[in-house]
Design a protein around this motif. Sequence first.
Motif, PDB file in Angstrom:
ATOM      1  N   ASP A  30       0.464   1.719 -14.983  1.00  0.00           N
ATOM      2  CA  ASP A  30      -0.198   3.021 -15.008  1.00  0.00           C
ATOM      3  C   ASP A  30      -1.663   2.899 -14.578  1.00  0.00           C
ATOM      4  OD1 ASP A  30       0.016   5.779 -15.296  1.00  0.00           O
ATOM      5  OD2 ASP A  30      -0.815   5.720 -17.320  1.00  0.00           O
ATOM      6  N   GLU A  31      -1.892   2.096 -13.540  1.00  0.00           N
ATOM      7  CA  GLU A  31      -3.228   1.906 -12.976  1.00  0.00           C
ATOM      8  C   GLU A  31      -3.369   2.730 -11.697  1.00  0.00           C
ATOM      9  OE1 GLU A  31      -3.720  -2.714 -14.490  1.00  0.00           O
ATOM     10  OE2 GLU A  31      -3.504  -2.310 -12.359  1.00  0.00           O
ATOM     11  N   ARG A  32      -4.575   2.720 -11.157  1.00  0.00           N
ATOM     12  CA  ARG A  32      -4.829   3.438  -9.911  1.00  0.00           C
ATOM     13  C   ARG A  32      -3.989   2.831  -8.797  1.00  0.00           C
ATOM     14  NH1 ARG A  32     -10.429   4.394  -6.651  1.00  0.00           N
ATOM     15  NH2 ARG A  32      -9.458   5.653  -5.052  1.00  0.00           N
ATOM     16  N   ARG A  33      -3.323   3.700  -8.036  1.00  0.00           N
ATOM     17  CA  ARG A  33      -2.355   3.270  -7.032  1.00  0.00           C
ATOM     18  C   ARG A  33      -2.988   3.084  -5.666  1.00  0.00           C
ATOM     19  NH1 ARG A  33       2.639   5.314  -8.442  1.00  0.00           N
ATOM     20  NH2 ARG A  33       3.421   4.094  -6.706  1.00  0.00           N
ATOM     21  N   ILE A  34      -2.275   2.381  -4.805  1.00  0.00           N
ATOM     22  CA  ILE A  34      -2.664   2.237  -3.406  1.00  0.00           C
ATOM     23  C   ILE A  34      -2.183   3.506  -2.697  1.00  0.00           C
ATOM     24  CG2 ILE A  34      -2.299   0.920  -1.280  1.00  0.00           C
ATOM     25  CD1 ILE A  34      -1.817  -1.546  -3.136  1.00  0.00           C
ATOM     26  N   PRO A  35      -3.058   4.180  -1.969  1.00  0.00           N
ATOM     27  CA  PRO A  35      -2.644   5.429  -1.308  1.00  0.00           C
ATOM     28  C   PRO A  35      -1.469   5.218  -0.342  1.00  0.00           C
ATOM     29  CG  PRO A  35      -5.023   5.188  -1.241  1.00  0.00           C
ATOM     30  CD  PRO A  35      -4.473   3.896  -1.750  1.00  0.00           C
ATOM     31  N   GLU A  36      -0.579   6.188  -0.315  1.00  0.00           N
ATOM     32  CA  GLU A  36       0.574   6.111   0.577  1.00  0.00           C
ATOM     33  C   GLU A  36       0.145   5.949   2.026  1.00  0.00           C
ATOM     34  OE1 GLU A  36       3.146   9.432  -0.085  1.00  0.00           O
ATOM     35  OE2 GLU A  36       3.806   8.662  -2.032  1.00  0.00           O
ATOM     36  N   ARG A  37      -0.949   6.580   2.394  1.00  0.00           N
ATOM     37  CA  ARG A  37      -1.435   6.469   3.766  1.00  0.00           C
ATOM     38  C   ARG A  37      -1.712   5.010   4.131  1.00  0.00           C
ATOM     39  NH1 ARG A  37      -5.726  10.531   6.033  1.00  0.00           N
ATOM     40  NH2 ARG A  37      -3.804  11.576   6.502  1.00  0.00           N
ATOM     41  N   GLU A  38      -2.290   4.245   3.198  1.00  0.00           N
ATOM     42  CA  GLU A  38      -2.564   2.828   3.460  1.00  0.00           C
ATOM     43  C   GLU A  38      -1.278   2.030   3.592  1.00  0.00           C
ATOM     44  OE1 GLU A  38      -5.416   0.862   0.949  1.00  0.00           O
ATOM     45  OE2 GLU A  38      -6.686   2.652   0.892  1.00  0.00           O
ATOM     46  N   LEU A  39      -0.309   2.319   2.747  1.00  0.00           N
ATOM     47  CA  LEU A  39       0.972   1.619   2.827  1.00  0.00           C
ATOM     48  C   LEU A  39       1.657   1.901   4.167  1.00  0.00           C
ATOM     49  CD1 LEU A  39       2.305   2.347  -0.778  1.00  0.00           C
ATOM     50  CD2 LEU A  39       1.360   0.187   0.065  1.00  0.00           C
ATOM     51  N   LEU A  40       1.662   3.164   4.567  1.00  0.00           N
ATOM     52  CA  LEU A  40       2.319   3.533   5.825  1.00  0.00           C
ATOM     53  C   LEU A  40       1.540   3.029   7.043  1.00  0.00           C
ATOM     54  CD1 LEU A  40       3.535   7.123   4.937  1.00  0.00           C
ATOM     55  CD2 LEU A  40       4.942   5.076   5.249  1.00  0.00           C
ATOM     56  N   THR A  41       0.227   3.004   6.950  1.00  0.00           N
ATOM     57  CA  THR A  41      -0.578   2.483   8.054  1.00  0.00           C
ATOM     58  C   THR A  41      -0.297   1.006   8.266  1.00  0.00           C
ATOM     59  OG1 THR A  41      -2.309   4.125   7.718  1.00  0.00           O
ATOM     60  CG2 THR A  41      -2.929   2.124   8.903  1.00  0.00           C
ATOM     61  N   CYS A  42      -0.229   0.263   7.198  1.00  0.00           N
ATOM     62  CA  CYS A  42       0.081  -1.166   7.298  1.00  0.00           C
ATOM     63  C   CYS A  42       1.463  -1.355   7.931  1.00  0.00           C
ATOM     64  CB  CYS A  42       0.010  -1.820   5.929  1.00  0.00           C
ATOM     65  SG  CYS A  42       0.101  -3.612   5.989  1.00  0.00           S
ATOM     66  N   ALA A  43       2.414  -0.537   7.555  1.00  0.00           N
ATOM     67  CA  ALA A  43       3.752  -0.603   8.145  1.00  0.00           C
ATOM     68  C   ALA A  43       3.699  -0.267   9.636  1.00  0.00           C
ATOM     69  CB  ALA A  43       4.695   0.345   7.419  1.00  0.00           C
TER      70      ALA A  43
END
Length: 88
Positions: A30-43
């Motif tokens: 329940d900590e601050r998450r990595i933004p989805e945009r960053e995950l998708l950009t890396c992909a």
Amino acid sequence: MTQALALYLAAVNAAAFFLFAADKRRAIRDERRIPERELLTCAALGGVFGAVAAQQIFRHKTRKEPFRSVLWAILAAWAALGLWLLYR
């Protein structure tokens, strides 16, 4: 050139895998998450195979839409690019 590309793809796939793992760990804690945009950009930058592997291994964001569809579209684009390069 091919060796440099292989090293780049290995590094970016490892990075994507570990980003997904870190985001899953953060979700559990329940900590601050990595933004989805960053995950998708890396992909999109070439780490899609590591991203999809981590998604399946950690069961992370497997039902979240439109994230899942966008990730699979990126995978399809990279697969198409790979086939085009192989058979051109």
